[in-house]
Design an enzyme around this catalytic site. Structure first.
Site, short mmCIF file in Angstrom:
data_model
loop_
_atom_site.label_atom_id
_atom_site.label_comp_id
_atom_site.label_asym_id
_atom_site.label_seq_id
_atom_site.Cartn_x
_atom_site.Cartn_y
_atom_site.Cartn_z
CG ASN A 18 26.90 -9.37 12.49
OD1 ASN A 18 26.60 -9.49 11.31
ND2 ASN A 18 27.68 -10.24 13.13
NE ARG A 19 21.87 -2.94 9.87
CZ ARG A 19 21.83 -1.72 9.35
NH1 ARG A 19 22.57 -0.77 9.86
NH2 ARG A 19 21.07 -1.47 8.31
#
Ligand code: CTP
Length: 213
Positions: A18-19
């Protein structure tokens, strides 16, 4: 303090991730250390340098983060779950790199849920005075606003404070600034206006410190 985003491997070269950059969690670890706390930072896949005076434990997957966090939590006065642990992991992890099929078909990936570390920490609180801070990454949708979703998450997770991030429209990930609302059970929500992640970190630590017994 946990920070960063965990990764769940599909094969030796591919992962679900994820970011999260880890910036807000690192800033909280740093802010707490500056104020004299003994800090363990459980860091997942972040490129950031270790903050001064902080003990860093590196992890990759949610299960590794879970183990490291439960160990550190056993002797912690406060826990801040700023990380973005992956919620799902592949049921099967291939030992060798998955090859493309000649017939143009794609593999299906079956996922299973990872444990929710925050919920586990709240359930197994080592003592009633331990302060547990969760984060909520929310986007508003047809079912409710960012704050409505966050209130529901706060109730569901049972932590003492919930730091709410509106993650819609490129506002948070990999940004140097942040803007949050801090929910607590016994006070009005606290809005922290847009500021550096270090300033936001100190605002979060201010709220946390007020609840230490
Ligand atoms: N969290 C956790 N373990 C997980 C997933 C999340 O401890 N497996 C923690 C995060 O560190 C954060 C809080 O739970 O403090 C909320 O994370 P968030 O991603 O906003 O919520 P989820 O529980 O994943 O719920 P949803 O994705 O449905 O919004």
């Amino acid at each position: 303090v946990t920070a960063g985003g965990t990764r769940e491997f599909l094969d030796p070269v591919r992962f679900l991730g994820n970011r999260s950059s880890g910036r807000q969690g690192y800033a909280i670890a740093s802010a707490a250390a500056v104020r004299g706390a003994t800090v363990t930072l459980i860091a997942a896949n972040s490129a950031l340098a270790a903050p001064a005076g902080v003990d860093v434990v590196s992890v990759v997957t949610t299960e590794e983060m879970r183990q490291a966090t439960l160990t550190a939590a056993a002797r912690a006065d406060a826990i801040v779950m700023a990380a973005a642990p992956a919620d799902f992991r592949p049921v099967h992890v291939a030992d060798a790199k998955m090859k493309k099929a000649d017939d143009g078909t794609s593999p299906s990936i079956e996922l299973e849920q990872n444990p929710d570390i925050l919920v586990e920490l709240v359930r197994n609180r080592v003592n009633p005075s331990q302060v547990i801070v969760g984060f909520a990454a929310e986007t508003g949708d047809v079912y409710g606003s960012v704050l409505e979703h966050a209130q529901a998450k706060f109730t569901r997770k049972g932590c003492d404070l919930l730091v709410v991030n509106d993650v819609g429209s490129e506002k948070v990930f990999d940004q140097l600034d942040n803007e949050v609302t801090i929910l607590s059970a016994n006070a009005q929500p606290v809005s922290v206006p847009k500021a550096s992640k270090s300033t936001v970190a100190h605002a979060i630590v201010d709220e946390l410190v007020q609840r230490l017994k």
